[in-house]
Design a protein around this motif. Structure first.
Motif, short mmCIF file in Angstrom:
data_model
loop_
_atom_site.label_atom_id
_atom_site.label_comp_id
_atom_site.label_asym_id
_atom_site.label_seq_id
_atom_site.Cartn_x
_atom_site.Cartn_y
_atom_site.Cartn_z
N TYR A 56 0.84 -1.21 0.00
CA TYR A 56 0.00 0.00 0.00
C TYR A 56 0.87 1.26 0.00
N ALA A 57 2.02 1.18 0.68
CA ALA A 57 2.91 2.34 0.75
C ALA A 57 3.51 2.69 -0.61
N MET A 58 3.29 1.85 -1.62
CA MET A 58 3.67 2.17 -3.00
C MET A 58 2.47 2.64 -3.81
N GLY A 59 1.34 2.89 -3.14
CA GLY A 59 0.11 3.22 -3.88
C GLY A 59 -0.40 2.03 -4.65
N ALA A 60 -0.25 0.85 -4.07
CA ALA A 60 -0.65 -0.39 -4.75
C ALA A 60 -1.49 -1.22 -3.80
N GLU A 61 -2.14 -2.27 -4.33
CA GLU A 61 -2.93 -3.16 -3.47
C GLU A 61 -2.41 -4.59 -3.61
N PRO A 62 -2.31 -5.31 -2.49
CA PRO A 62 -1.78 -6.68 -2.56
C PRO A 62 -2.73 -7.60 -3.33
N VAL A 63 -2.14 -8.49 -4.12
CA VAL A 63 -2.94 -9.52 -4.80
C VAL A 63 -2.53 -10.93 -4.39
N GLY A 64 -1.34 -11.07 -3.82
CA GLY A 64 -0.89 -12.40 -3.40
C GLY A 64 0.31 -12.32 -2.49
N TYR A 65 0.56 -13.43 -1.81
CA TYR A 65 1.70 -13.54 -0.89
C TYR A 65 2.29 -14.94 -1.03
N VAL A 66 3.60 -15.06 -0.87
CA VAL A 66 4.18 -16.38 -0.61
C VAL A 66 4.84 -16.32 0.77
N VAL A 67 4.78 -17.42 1.49
CA VAL A 67 5.20 -17.44 2.88
C VAL A 67 6.21 -18.57 3.10
N GLY A 68 7.41 -18.22 3.54
CA GLY A 68 8.38 -19.22 3.98
C GLY A 68 8.26 -19.35 5.49
N LEU A 69 8.24 -20.59 5.96
CA LEU A 69 8.07 -20.84 7.39
C LEU A 69 9.10 -21.86 7.85
N GLY A 70 9.94 -21.46 8.78
CA GLY A 70 10.87 -22.39 9.42
C GLY A 70 10.36 -22.67 10.82
N VAL A 71 10.11 -23.96 11.13
CA VAL A 71 9.53 -24.31 12.43
C VAL A 71 10.33 -25.42 13.10
N PRO A 72 10.49 -25.30 14.41
CA PRO A 72 11.09 -26.40 15.16
C PRO A 72 10.22 -27.65 15.04
N GLU A 73 10.87 -28.79 15.07
CA GLU A 73 10.16 -30.05 14.88
C GLU A 73 9.12 -30.29 15.97
N ARG A 74 9.38 -29.73 17.17
CA ARG A 74 8.47 -29.96 18.30
C ARG A 74 7.19 -29.13 18.19
N THR A 75 7.13 -28.21 17.23
CA THR A 75 5.97 -27.32 17.10
C THR A 75 4.70 -28.12 16.84
N PRO A 76 3.64 -27.89 17.63
CA PRO A 76 2.39 -28.62 17.36
C PRO A 76 1.79 -28.20 16.03
N VAL A 77 1.16 -29.15 15.37
CA VAL A 77 0.50 -28.86 14.10
C VAL A 77 -0.54 -27.75 14.27
N ASP A 78 -1.24 -27.75 15.40
CA ASP A 78 -2.26 -26.72 15.65
C ASP A 78 -1.67 -25.32 15.64
N PHE A 79 -0.44 -25.20 16.11
CA PHE A 79 0.21 -23.89 16.09
C PHE A 79 0.33 -23.42 14.64
N VAL A 80 0.75 -24.31 13.77
CA VAL A 80 0.96 -23.93 12.37
C VAL A 80 -0.36 -23.61 11.68
N THR A 81 -1.40 -24.37 11.98
CA THR A 81 -2.69 -24.07 11.34
C THR A 81 -3.27 -22.75 11.88
N ALA A 82 -3.07 -22.47 13.17
CA ALA A 82 -3.53 -21.18 13.71
C ALA A 82 -2.74 -20.03 13.09
N PHE A 83 -1.45 -20.23 12.90
CA PHE A 83 -0.62 -19.23 12.22
C PHE A 83 -1.15 -19.00 10.80
N ALA A 84 -1.47 -20.07 10.10
CA ALA A 84 -2.00 -19.94 8.73
C ALA A 84 -3.34 -19.20 8.76
N ASP A 85 -4.17 -19.50 9.76
CA ASP A 85 -5.44 -18.76 9.89
C ASP A 85 -5.17 -17.26 10.05
#
Lengths: 327, 327
Positions: free
Chosen positions: B77-106
């Motif tokens: 928006y700070a370029m006078g533009a509107e977002p149309v898409g995102y790509v997301v890289g996520l590095g997570v510790p192996e012990r992270t619960p799956v629910d944490f990742v789905t809540a993050f995605a939400d």
């Protein structure tokens, strides 16, 4: 790092770099601006974590930079597209020498020069471990991107590049072997440190009268990625292993008491390309026919389901043949 | 995490999500494909590191996801533009619960719904610390993106949104204060956990007869980011502090024995927007005029150079007013 500061570091990294023709606005504003000559663009992103995707005692900063660009550029080519720009997120420990970061940036730019496109922006933050995130953007080389889902029964499967070298290099490094002792070890180790995907062969393929109908790059392992292609296209794939034999890898595997066939079938990270051509067509020079597309599902080798590990999955410890660099 | 595996996790995260109209090909292939209706696109990337940009004892996974999208969407928006898409890289510790990742995605998807655009792809890897990298893509709202370099002497400086709340929220959390004890603390803490940039006010501004000639978002701190704008445009900026006074923040600052003025002038992370309009024009409703553009260089407050810390720089420990979450 602390001495120089973020903005001075960014200035140093960007000094003297020339942006590619698609980059209408490069680093220094809230965002970069890129041209999309075909009205659409292809986007891929990958994250590399220290001790997971690279080790600082095995790879230098320039290798790591080259690898980070190569694996994303390969994804763009794997869509039948060419990279026009990249943005790079970099998390670095505060103790990291400034020279490390500039050598890493040199590696980024050096592989971008091979692959096409320039580093159009990024973000540098402090992090307890080295973390790299690259997002690559590309223009389709044809009217439409080439997906994994276009393969049909009767199609011809060919690859560009030789798989297994990166896995062999990992075996050399992980075994602590002296490279002088084994012929071919240095080539394999170099391939592991920074792959050199055969981008030009995708250009050749896309420029031909009969471009491939499906395309992917091999990053998780040959069988694993052909599995993804098979699933997306709803077809079966049979690979003929004899064509994939590689005497240099067999010699090295013999010395290390390893299995060259497993390196070739399940090693990823070489970022060779696999393409499917319609029945009756001939893949262009440089592409090696390694099998065919059939009705059904799944991937077989010489008509038999391969029983070893298939390839790489990030959170699966059991069925992975890909190097895990954790110590 | 280990139980589920990368591909099953990705399938779970993407289940039931609807891609936006610009996403021609979403997750599942080597790369995503997005439409560029104006023949160009705007790109921004940011990396967030655990204990540096967020703390897991202060923010929930959905907050972190919302923040990750918000700070990148604000750059678009700070370029006078509107977002149309995102790509997301996520590095997570192996012990992270799956629910944490789905809540993050939400959280990612929820803020994307506010800002515009959808999550078109990503990468999930194992990492010793939680690491998030978002790259956002946008379409210009006008013919040309609006940069930081279009300000000229005589111009009118206005902001959308109220700066300083995120810094105030940090002060509450860092001081270990009970939120019940201080009026306004909960609002400030919510702003710190996940900013809510006033995207709609940029849309209003770009749709007007007189769109801004320069635009930026405030992420490093009001004075720091106005400093970048001043430098890019080659102008001086004077801010009138009286207009910026915020009685809610003053009351909270009084309770905490803190300085509301410093929160407002040097706190970043609210992702309010600053714009410059040509002489004689009136910024649209919702925008507050906070100063003017003059010949010269640098930023002053009520005609005087501000002597406190200016804002945030990633590797500078001394002149930073931004929270450092390291413990």
């Amino acid at each position: 790092m602390r001495d120089l500061g973020e903005f001075a570091l960014i200035a140093r990294i960007n000094a003297g770099r020339e942006q590619g023709p698609a980059v209408q606005l490069g680093p220094g504003d809230d965002a970069a601006v890129l041209a999309a000559v075909r009205g659409r663009y292809v986007v891929s992103t990958d994250m590399l974590i220290e001790d997971r995707h690279f080790r600082l005692d095995w790879s230098g900063p320039a290798d790591i930079g080259r690898k980070a660009i190569a694996q994303n550029a390969a994804d763009i080519y794997a869509m039948g597209a060419e990279p026009v720009g990249y943005v790079v997120g970099l998390g670095v420990p505060e103790r990291t020498p400034v020279d490390f970061v500039t050598a890493f940036a040199d590696g980024l730019w050096s592989e971008a020069a091979r692959a096409g496109g320039s580093i159009a922006g990024g973000d540098i933050v402090r992090s307890p471990h080295l973390v790299i995130s690259v997002t690559a953007f590309g223009d389709p080389l044809g009217e439409q991107p080439v997906t994994r889902s276009g393969a049909r029964a009767g199609g011809i499967l060919a690859i560009a590049g030789r798989p297994g070298r990166s896995a062999a290099g990992y075996a050399v490094l992980a075994g602590g072997h002296s490279m002088e002792s084994y012929p071919g070890a240095d080539t394999a180790v170099a391939a592991h440190r920074a792959p050199r995907p055969p981008y030009d062969l995708v250009r050749t393929a896309m420029a031909g009268d009969h471009p491939p109908v499906a395309l992917t790059d091999i990053s998780d392992g040959l069988l694993a990625d052909l599995g993804h292609l098979s699933e997306s296209s709803g077809v079966a794939i049979d690979v003929r292993s004899a064509v994939l034999r590689d005497t240099a890898l067999e010699e090295l595997a013999g010395s290390l008491e390893a299995d060259a066939r497993q390196w070739i079938l399940t090693g990823g990270e070489d970022h060779v390309f696999a393409g499917v051509w319609p029945p009756g067509s001939v893949p262009p020079p440089g592409w090696t026919v390694i099998g065919g597309i059939e009705a059904g599902r799944g991937v077989t080798v010489d008509g038999v389901r391969y029983s070893g590990p298939q390839g790489w999955e990030a959170f699966s410890g059991t069925d992975s043949a890909k190097p895990d660099h954790s110590r």
